[in-house]
Structures are given as C-alpha cells and as structure tokens.
Design a protein around this motif. Structure first.
Motif, mmCIF file in Angstrom:
data_model
loop_
_atom_site.group_PDB
_atom_site.id
_atom_site.type_symbol
_atom_site.label_atom_id
_atom_site.label_comp_id
_atom_site.label_asym_id
_atom_site.label_seq_id
_atom_site.Cartn_x
_atom_site.Cartn_y
_atom_site.Cartn_z
ATOM 1 N N GLN A 1 0.908 -1.136 0.082
ATOM 2 C CA GLN A 1 -0.064 0.036 -0.036
ATOM 3 C C GLN A 1 0.938 1.232 0.067
ATOM 4 O O GLN A 1 2.131 1.147 0.349
ATOM 5 C CB GLN A 1 -0.967 -0.029 1.335
ATOM 6 N N PRO A 2 0.353 2.424 -0.459
ATOM 7 C CA PRO A 2 0.959 3.615 -0.559
ATOM 8 C C PRO A 2 1.300 3.827 0.758
ATOM 9 O O PRO A 2 0.753 3.959 1.971
ATOM 10 C CB PRO A 2 -0.105 4.668 -1.032
ATOM 11 N N GLY A 3 2.847 4.288 0.970
ATOM 12 C CA GLY A 3 3.586 4.653 2.586
ATOM 13 C C GLY A 3 4.084 3.232 3.025
ATOM 14 O O GLY A 3 4.707 3.482 4.106
ATOM 15 N N GLY A 4 4.006 2.421 2.392
ATOM 16 C CA GLY A 4 4.334 1.130 2.841
ATOM 17 C C GLY A 4 6.008 1.016 2.591
ATOM 18 O O GLY A 4 6.577 1.933 1.917
ATOM 19 N N SER A 5 6.585 -0.309 2.946
ATOM 20 C CA SER A 5 8.186 -0.185 2.749
ATOM 21 C C SER A 5 8.076 -1.640 2.024
ATOM 22 O O SER A 5 7.175 -2.625 2.186
ATOM 23 C CB SER A 5 8.813 -0.328 4.160
ATOM 24 N N LEU A 6 9.286 -1.902 1.384
ATOM 25 C CA LEU A 6 9.981 -3.266 0.837
ATOM 26 C C LEU A 6 11.457 -3.075 0.942
ATOM 27 O O LEU A 6 11.880 -1.839 0.551
ATOM 28 C CB LEU A 6 9.273 -3.503 -0.370
ATOM 29 N N ARG A 7 11.790 -4.372 0.760
ATOM 30 C CA ARG A 7 13.201 -4.595 0.635
ATOM 31 C C ARG A 7 13.693 -5.446 -0.509
ATOM 32 O O ARG A 7 13.141 -6.472 -0.174
ATOM 33 C CB ARG A 7 13.951 -4.928 2.096
ATOM 34 N N LEU A 8 14.169 -5.001 -1.535
ATOM 35 C CA LEU A 8 14.691 -5.914 -2.457
ATOM 36 C C LEU A 8 16.072 -6.288 -2.301
ATOM 37 O O LEU A 8 16.772 -5.710 -1.557
ATOM 38 C CB LEU A 8 14.596 -5.101 -3.891
ATOM 39 N N SER A 9 16.216 -7.820 -2.753
ATOM 40 C CA SER A 9 17.528 -8.293 -2.596
ATOM 41 C C SER A 9 17.995 -8.504 -4.015
ATOM 42 O O SER A 9 17.087 -9.044 -4.789
ATOM 43 C CB SER A 9 17.514 -9.688 -1.709
ATOM 44 N N CYS A 10 19.260 -8.863 -4.179
ATOM 45 C CA CYS A 10 19.942 -8.987 -5.383
ATOM 46 C C CYS A 10 21.168 -9.881 -4.998
ATOM 47 O O CYS A 10 22.077 -9.463 -4.710
ATOM 48 C CB CYS A 10 20.263 -7.985 -6.492
ATOM 49 N N ALA A 11 20.872 -11.266 -4.990
ATOM 50 C CA ALA A 11 21.966 -12.197 -4.994
ATOM 51 C C ALA A 11 22.807 -12.634 -6.273
ATOM 52 O O ALA A 11 22.108 -12.948 -7.218
ATOM 53 C CB ALA A 11 21.455 -13.573 -4.143
#
Length: 116
Positions: free
Chosen positions: A13-23
């Motif tokens: 949702q807007p205002g939320g967070s995510l963390r992307l990873s690249c292995a």
C-alpha cells in the motif's frame, strides 16, 4: 557464468515499505571495482536509474532521495534496496545491475506494485 537473482518485490500500500535483494553468483561484488545498482522500468517508460554504488560514491534518482537506500553485504554477495514511503509512481519492474570490466549484467527483474 554471472547470474543476478532479485527477490522481495510484491504488492504494497502507499506509504509502505519493501526491501529488494539481489544475490549474485559467478561474480564477487566489490564496490571498489564495479558499479552496483538498481534500475526500474514502468509500463510505457524507459528503464531508469534508481540507485547506484559507483566505486565508493552512492547516487540516487531525485524521485527516490530520502526514501530509498542501497546497500551491499559482502559476506552474502548481495545488494539491497530498502524502499520506504512508497508511492504509486514507484510501481515498476526493478532490475539489479552490475558493471565490471566494461560489461553490464542484469537480473531478471522483480515487480513492485504500490496500490491501495
């Protein structure tokens, strides 16, 4: 063979967070000798830079400054993109990117959708 595998995308949702990873496999991440970064591409748009670790300097697109943070974990050979205060306009496929010895490598991309 160099492989970059992204993960961590999804619907938020807007205002939320995510963390992307690249292995990475087949290559050792070293910010001293290569550029490490994240790009994104929204439908109908060109691929654009989001964040980049270029040698020891970190650069961010103006649209994400103060909200996104790129980092590198040498022990895990992984780079991350912490995304906070997400907006609908952040919706895109996010790609991991490495440039070393004049060669560009890309991951397959991970979808990030910001919607209520």
């Amino acid at each position: 063979q160099v492989q970059l595998v992204e993960s961590g995308g999804g619907l938020v949702q807007p205002g939320g967070s995510l963390r992307l990873s690249c292995a990475a496999s087949g290559i050792i991440f070293s910010s001293r000798s290569m550029d490490l970064g994240w790009y994104r591409q929204a439908p109908g748009n060109e691929r654009e830079l989001v964040a980049l670790i270029a040698r020891v300097r970190t650069n961010y697109a103006d649209a994400v400054k103060g909200r996104f943070t790129i980092s590198r974990d040498g022990a895990r050979n992984t780079i991350y993109l912490q995304m906070n205060s997400l907006k609908p306009e952040d919706t895109a496929v996010y790609y991991c990117y490495v440039n070393t010895v004049g060669k560009n490598y890309w991951g397959q991309g991970t979808q990030v959708t910001v919607s209520s």
